[in-house]
Design an enzyme around this catalytic site. Structure first.
Site, PDB file in Angstrom:
ATOM      1  CE  LYS A 158     -11.366  18.531  35.567  1.00  0.00           C
ATOM      2  NZ  LYS A 158     -11.830  19.189  34.313  1.00  0.00           N
ATOM      3  CE  LYS A 237      -5.830  17.597  22.287  1.00  0.00           C
ATOM      4  NZ  LYS A 237      -5.529  19.037  22.188  1.00  0.00           N
ATOM      5  NE  ARG A 292      -0.285  24.119  23.052  1.00  0.00           N
ATOM      6  CZ  ARG A 292      -0.984  23.630  24.072  1.00  0.00           C
ATOM      7  NH1 ARG A 292      -0.991  24.262  25.234  1.00  0.00           N
ATOM      8  NH2 ARG A 292      -1.684  22.523  23.942  1.00  0.00           N
ATOM      9  CB  VAL A 295       0.277  19.185  17.966  1.00  0.00           C
ATOM     10  CG1 VAL A 295       0.669  18.067  17.016  1.00  0.00           C
ATOM     11  CG2 VAL A 295       1.312  19.358  19.068  1.00  0.00           C
TER      12      VAL A 295
HETATM   13  C1  MV4 Z   1     -12.911  16.275  33.024  1.00  0.00           C
HETATM   14  C2  MV4 Z   1     -13.411  15.019  32.636  1.00  0.00           C
HETATM   15  C3  MV4 Z   1     -14.670  14.669  33.085  1.00  0.00           C
HETATM   16  N1  MV4 Z   1     -15.369  15.508  33.871  1.00  0.00           N
HETATM   17  N2  MV4 Z   1     -13.670  17.087  33.796  1.00  0.00           N
HETATM   18  C4  MV4 Z   1      -8.563  15.733  31.130  1.00  0.00           C
HETATM   19  C5  MV4 Z   1      -7.556  16.765  30.802  1.00  0.00           C
HETATM   20  C6  MV4 Z   1      -7.993  18.010  31.462  1.00  0.00           C
HETATM   21  N3  MV4 Z   1      -7.819  19.100  30.584  1.00  0.00           N
HETATM   22  C7  MV4 Z   1      -9.419  17.781  31.817  1.00  0.00           C
HETATM   23  N4  MV4 Z   1      -9.703  16.419  31.594  1.00  0.00           N
HETATM   24  C8  MV4 Z   1     -10.915  15.901  31.892  1.00  0.00           C
HETATM   25  N5  MV4 Z   1     -11.714  16.712  32.654  1.00  0.00           N
HETATM   26  C9  MV4 Z   1     -14.855  16.694  34.213  1.00  0.00           C
HETATM   27  N6  MV4 Z   1     -15.571  17.507  34.988  1.00  0.00           N
HETATM   28  C10 MV4 Z   1     -12.618  14.201  31.830  1.00  0.00           C
HETATM   29  C11 MV4 Z   1     -11.354  14.635  31.473  1.00  0.00           C
HETATM   30  C12 MV4 Z   1     -10.607  13.719  30.664  1.00  0.00           C
HETATM   31  C13 MV4 Z   1     -10.327  13.983  29.329  1.00  0.00           C
HETATM   32  C14 MV4 Z   1     -10.728  15.154  28.725  1.00  0.00           C
HETATM   33  C15 MV4 Z   1     -10.438  15.408  27.423  1.00  0.00           C
HETATM   34  C16 MV4 Z   1      -9.734  14.480  26.678  1.00  0.00           C
HETATM   35  C17 MV4 Z   1      -9.332  13.315  27.249  1.00  0.00           C
HETATM   36  C18 MV4 Z   1      -9.604  13.042  28.566  1.00  0.00           C
HETATM   37  C19 MV4 Z   1      -9.192  11.840  29.152  1.00  0.00           C
HETATM   38  C20 MV4 Z   1      -9.457  11.606  30.465  1.00  0.00           C
HETATM   39  C21 MV4 Z   1     -10.164  12.542  31.236  1.00  0.00           C
END
Ligand code: MV4
Length: 445
Positions: A158, A237, A292, A295
């Site tokens: 990330k 969302k 913040r 929505v």
């Molecule tokens: C993750 C994950 C799975 N494992 N981290 C997506 C947005 C960002 N804020 C972090 N995200 C994710 N992190 C780990 N270690 C899956 C996601 C993710 C996700 C998270 C929340 C809502 C929708 C999502 C869609 C795809 C991936």
């Protein structure tokens, strides 16, 4: 209390903030781009100042013009809403320099939470569970490989400056890491001017659960339970609800206490959200913190009968928070986002003139929208034209009421996400509450 508040935003959230200011007897100043001359936030505010041409970077992101508008109108506070400058640390700092209260977070908190790796380390030290992974940033490809083999594949890299899904990659096996390492970093550098990356174990079917918190200037943090936000498409969302259909009272206690501990440890002031990933086995992990108003704040407002914008203004003015609001059992709320997009064509934006509009009403139905019949949706900004929020005594009742409300809605002239929601609300798995963040990948529409 503040003498006058400038709202550095547009659309439904600008209107939402003006409404609360009206109720509190606080005069408001709207700012607008030339594309928003005929918008309701301009009409409903006490004063309005044009801050530039349509492009966001020349208007709603134009700090000198917004500060000039604030100076000319003599406001003592600025509410940034969500998006635009709401999590911009320079803007927060400049407001401070001009002696204008920024109704959001101080610059150092925005900066800390904006750097995702630092945010994670900070909350981990406060005892909040985080996903196993690298301690801070990855030094190079070899370091990344070592961490990955320690925690086990699949892993995720990330971008520390990312968030909201940008600069993220899933890696299933060691060879794949070679292939994505350089491109992911280059992408992060191009997007954020920062190619710092960190690594985490990949959680395969998580739910997105977030906790609403409010902190005051005296170190006290209260929470307003969770919102379930797993129904997303490409990190946008589409549906949010409170409470989550899978959060038990025991889990709620653990998650809210973790969120309060995280916010307390950084002396968080204002309304904020702690986002968690919830795994199938009931483990939850800190993901990021939003500094913040969000929505989806109305679902919390409906369940708790609590005006979050009013609370933001009060704590910004130095009023203490008064403990956790009473959690009402048997209250349920759900929000669907009505976007000017064509769900039959990959959710392609559908700007243009709303030729006819009838909004649903009745018991338990709330609409937060800046749309009106004759309004022209400009192509320059996000495509959300409103939120439909429904509340009742159970999830089943809410879904039935949502279907009724969606069926009443009439919007002509532009395509909207209404048909998508009508289908979703009738889906058996959705109705059972059986979904993860990957639900829409396989939802046939
Ligand atoms: C993750 C994950 C799975 N494992 N981290 C997506 C947005 C960002 N804020 C972090 N995200 C994710 N992190 C780990 N270690 C899956 C996601 C993710 C996700 C998270 C929340 C809502 C929708 C999502 C869609 C795809 C991936």
């Amino acid at each position: 209390m503040f003498k006058k508040i400038l709202i550095a935003n547009r659309g439904e959230i600008a209107l939402r903030i003006i409404r609360t200011c009206r109720e509190m007897g606080i005069p408001t100043v709207a700012v607008y781009s030339t594309a928003d001359r005929d918008s309701l936030h301009v009409r409903f505010a006490d004063e309005a100042v044009c801050i530039g041409p349509p492009s966001s970077k020349d208007s709603y992101l134009n700090i000198p013009n917004i500060i000039s508008a604030a100076e000319i109108t003599g406001v003592d506070a600025i509410h940034p809403g969500y998006g635009f400058l709401s999590e911009n640390s320079s803007f927060s700092q400049i407001c401070k320099d001009y002696n204008i209260k920024f109704i959001g977070s101080p610059p150092d908190i925005i900066e800390m939470m904006g750097d995702k790796s630092t945010a994670k380390e900070t909350v981990r030290k406060a005892g909040v569970p985080t996903v196993p992974g690298s301690d801070g940033l990855l030094e190079d490809l070899n370091h990344a490989k070592r961490v990955a083999s320690d925690i086990g594949y699949p892993v995720m890299i990330k971008a520390t400056a990312g968030g909201g899904g940008k600069g993220m990659r899933i890696i299933w096996k060691a060879e794949d890491l070679d292939a994505v390492w350089d491109t992911a970093r280059a992408e992060a550098m191009a997007a954020f001017g920062n190619d710092g990356m960190y690594m985490e174990k990949y959680i395969q079917n998580p739910r997105h659960i977030e906790i609403q918190v409010v902190g005051d200037q005296y170190g006290h943090v209260s929470h307003l339970s969770e919102r379930e936000c797993s129904i997303q498409r490409r990190h946008q969302k589409l549906v949010e609800e409170c409470p989550s259909p899978v959060v038990t009272p025991e889990l709620r206690e653990k998650m809210t206490q973790a969120a309060v501990a995280a916010a307390t440890s950084i002396k968080y002031e204002g309304a904020g959200t702690i986002e968690f990933l919830l795994d199938d086995d009931g483990s939850f992990y800190f993901m990021e913190m939003n500094t913040r108003i969000q929505v989806e704040h109305p679902v919390t407002e409906e369940v708790f009968f609590y005006d979050l914008i009013k609370e933001q203004i009060k704590v910004a003015a130095g009023v203490p928070v008064s403990g956790n609001p009473y959690y009402p059992k048997d209250r349920y709320a759900m929000e669907v986002r009505i976007n000017a997009e064509d769900p039959f064509n990959g959710f392609r934006p559908s700007p243009g003139k709303i030729t006819e509009l009838f909004t649903p009403g009745g018991h338990g139905v709330r609409i937060d929208s800046h749309a009106y019949a004759g309004y022209v949706i400009p192509p320059y900004y996000d495509s959300m034209i409103g939120k439909l929020i429904v509340s009742a005594f159970s999830r089943e009742e809410v879904i039935d009421k949502m279907i009724r409300a969606l069926d009443e809605f009439i919007i002509e002239g532009v395509k909207t996400t209404i048909p998508f929601h009508q289908k979703l609300m009738r889906d058996v798995r959705f109705r059972r509450g059986e979904f993860s963040t990957r639900f829409l990948e396989t939802f046939k529409f």
